[in-house]
Scaffold this motif. Structure first.
Motif, PDB file in Angstrom:
ATOM      1  N   GLU A 185      65.874 -17.147  18.961  1.00 46.45           N
ATOM      2  CA  GLU A 185      67.097 -17.165  18.164  1.00 46.45           C
ATOM      3  C   GLU A 185      68.336 -16.813  18.981  1.00 46.45           C
ATOM      4  O   GLU A 185      69.453 -17.035  18.535  1.00 46.45           O
ATOM      5  N   GLY A 186      68.128 -16.278  20.181  1.00 51.07           N
ATOM      6  CA  GLY A 186      69.264 -16.069  21.066  1.00 51.07           C
ATOM      7  C   GLY A 186      69.739 -17.371  21.675  1.00 51.07           C
ATOM      8  O   GLY A 186      70.879 -17.465  22.148  1.00 51.07           O
ATOM      9  N   GLY A 187      68.843 -18.360  21.673  1.00 48.41           N
ATOM     10  CA  GLY A 187      69.215 -19.675  22.181  1.00 48.41           C
ATOM     11  C   GLY A 187      69.653 -19.624  23.630  1.00 48.41           C
ATOM     12  O   GLY A 187      69.088 -18.915  24.458  1.00 48.41           O
ATOM     13  N   SER A 188      70.694 -20.384  23.938  1.00 51.36           N
ATOM     14  CA  SER A 188      71.191 -20.468  25.314  1.00 51.36           C
ATOM     15  C   SER A 188      72.095 -19.290  25.681  1.00 51.36           C
ATOM     16  O   SER A 188      72.549 -19.194  26.814  1.00 51.36           O
ATOM     17  N   ALA A 189      72.333 -18.386  24.723  1.00 46.55           N
ATOM     18  CA  ALA A 189      73.229 -17.256  24.993  1.00 46.55           C
ATOM     19  C   ALA A 189      72.627 -16.296  26.020  1.00 46.55           C
ATOM     20  O   ALA A 189      73.350 -15.681  26.795  1.00 46.55           O
ATOM     21  N   PHE A 190      71.303 -16.166  26.031  1.00 46.16           N
ATOM     22  CA  PHE A 190      70.638 -15.221  26.916  1.00 46.16           C
ATOM     23  C   PHE A 190      70.092 -15.937  28.145  1.00 46.16           C
ATOM     24  O   PHE A 190      69.345 -16.914  28.031  1.00 46.16           O
ATOM     25  N   ASP A 191      70.448 -15.434  29.323  1.00 46.81           N
ATOM     26  CA  ASP A 191      69.896 -15.977  30.568  1.00 46.81           C
ATOM     27  C   ASP A 191      68.455 -15.541  30.766  1.00 46.81           C
ATOM     28  O   ASP A 191      67.659 -16.256  31.384  1.00 46.81           O
ATOM     29  N   ALA A 192      68.126 -14.352  30.274  1.00 47.68           N
ATOM     30  CA  ALA A 192      66.768 -13.831  30.396  1.00 47.68           C
ATOM     31  C   ALA A 192      66.579 -12.743  29.351  1.00 47.68           C
ATOM     32  O   ALA A 192      67.528 -12.053  28.969  1.00 47.68           O
ATOM     33  N   VAL A 193      65.339 -12.604  28.898  1.00 50.55           N
ATOM     34  CA  VAL A 193      64.959 -11.563  27.940  1.00 50.55           C
ATOM     35  C   VAL A 193      63.674 -10.938  28.467  1.00 50.55           C
ATOM     36  O   VAL A 193      62.690 -11.636  28.716  1.00 50.55           O
ATOM     37  N   PHE A 194      63.664  -9.616  28.654  1.00 53.60           N
ATOM     38  CA  PHE A 194      62.516  -8.967  29.271  1.00 53.60           C
ATOM     39  C   PHE A 194      62.473  -7.502  28.868  1.00 53.60           C
ATOM     40  O   PHE A 194      63.458  -6.931  28.400  1.00 53.60           O
ATOM     41  N   MET A 195      61.327  -6.868  29.059  1.00 52.78           N
ATOM     42  CA  MET A 195      61.166  -5.446  28.794  1.00 52.78           C
ATOM     43  C   MET A 195      61.556  -4.665  30.043  1.00 52.78           C
ATOM     44  O   MET A 195      61.299  -5.089  31.163  1.00 52.78           O
ATOM     45  N   THR A 196      62.161  -3.492  29.852  1.00 49.84           N
ATOM     46  CA  THR A 196      62.499  -2.631  30.974  1.00 49.84           C
ATOM     47  C   THR A 196      61.510  -1.479  31.083  1.00 49.84           C
ATOM     48  O   THR A 196      61.047  -0.933  30.076  1.00 49.84           O
ATOM     49  N   GLY A 197      61.182  -1.109  32.326  1.00 50.09           N
ATOM     50  CA  GLY A 197      60.289   0.018  32.565  1.00 50.09           C
ATOM     51  C   GLY A 197      58.955  -0.167  31.880  1.00 50.09           C
ATOM     52  O   GLY A 197      58.392  -1.268  31.838  1.00 50.09           O
TER      53      GLY A 197
END
Length: 366
Positions: free
Chosen positions: A292-304
């Protein structure tokens, strides 16, 4: 980040109980590590004045990638990770107590925080006295904003800020490399805050090498954390080494640095596997943010070691976060920050970091 870490001193924003919240090339060469240069400073005694005080911003961090290199015979893991300090943080006020004081005083906006030696702030002050010989005690006021069990290193940031403040208030008996080296005695994520803000960390996390910021500091981030934290020891215990990425961490670093941007292929986190195995809803949240973020997000990931999901490229909360099952999520914008030589970190606005907004309000404003 170690498998066996000292209990972190955090103010808990969320209960750590399980509650469903959703429907079902050429590599850049890091600079030499300051950790290797530290020496114990000579013992000194500083008498405090009642008016010695300092207000500081205490930042947190994200891991832009995190590779688990191997499991060691001693039970720890060797890591290779690109850390970056961010402007989601806490406010801390330090006052040096008058001569004759024999203990520190910690006041926190969360009354449930422990005030004894299990707290990383108190651990940091005890460490500072032990290493420097400075017999000074402090009153510390901590206004918490960074959630606990988030993979953001909020408690580690508090400890690093405390070491810096104690050193400043007592006439700088220690150097930055010494503070970096000593900090590893009480926590593995603390050392990164003594970098310039972007650091390539190896070993158990104790080898900290400054690198140029791989992304523009103005790059918008959106942090999304469910109301459940994840235990770092549990995550490492659940790690299946056979399911790790095979990416070369130096190539990941080079890819980000050379391009000046990130992609899903570069934002590897080997701890997503055990985190998602233990908390399947976290994987569902990540997948929905991607969709649903579509093209707005370059990457989506968990931290730590989790449980915060980082969205890079936009800080607008997707509309679905206003749905009832997401009401308890922690949602906050953030920016990457660095610090100037001899100074401590400041919020990107050079003002106190804004409190995170509820998910519903963030989504409604989008």
């Amino acid at each position: 980040m170690m498998l066996h870490t000292s209990p972190a001193s955090h103010c808990t924003r969320f209960h750590a109980t399980h509650r469903p919240f959703a429907a079902s090339s050429c590599c850049p060469t890091p600079s030499h590590s300051a950790r290797r240069t530290g020496r114990r400073s000579k013992a000194v005694v500083v008498l405090a004045s009642a008016n010695d005080s300092l207000a500081l911003f205490s930042p947190s961090k994200v891991n832009l990638f995190l590779r688990v290199v191997r499991r060691r015979e001693d039970g720890y893991h060797d890591l290779a990770s690109l850390f970056h300090v961010i402007d989601l943080g806490d406010d801390m006020q330090f006052t040096q107590l008058p001569a004759g004081a024999t203990s520190d005083k910690l006041v926190c906006s969360d009354p449930t925080i422990p005030h004894d030696d299990s707290n990383l702030v108190i651990k940091a002050l005890n460490l500072f006295r032990r290493k420097t010989g400075v017999q000074a005690f402090f009153e510390v006021t901590l206004e918490k904003r960074v959630p606990h069990g988030a993979g953001l290193g909020g408690g580690s940031g508090n400890a690093a800020t405390t070491l810096y403040a104690a050193n400043e208030l007592t006439g700088r008996p220690a150097t930055n490399p010494q503070l970096l080296e000593w900090s590893g005695d009480i926590g593995s994520d603390i050392s990164v805050f003594f970098s310039n803000g972007a650091a390539y960390c190896t070993g158990r996390g104790e080898v900290v090498d400054d690198v140029p910021p791989p992304l523009p500091l103005a790059t918008p981030l959106l942090l999304v954390k469910p109301p459940v934290g994840l235990s770092t020891p549990m995550i490492f215990k659940s790690l299946d080494l056979g399911r790790r990425s095979t990416a070369d961490p130096l190539q990941l670093l080079a890819g980000m640095t050379n391009a000046g941007k990130i992609s899903p292929e570069l934002c590897v986190n080997d701890l997503e596997q055990p985190a998602f195995d233990n908390l399947p809803e976290l994987l569902q949240l990540k997948q929905r943010l991607i969709k649903e973020g579509g093209s707005a997000f370059d990457a989506v990931f968990m931290t730590g070691s989790g449980s915060t999901i980082v969205c890079v490229g936009d800080d607008t909360a997707p509309q679905f976060l206003s749905e009832e099952q997401y009401q308890q999520l922690f949602v906050s914008p953030a920016r990457l920050i660095v610090r100037q030589p001899g100074a401590w970190y400041e919020h990107s606005s050079k003002a106190a970091a804004p409190a995170a907004v509820p998910a519903a309000a963030a989504a409604a404003a989008s």
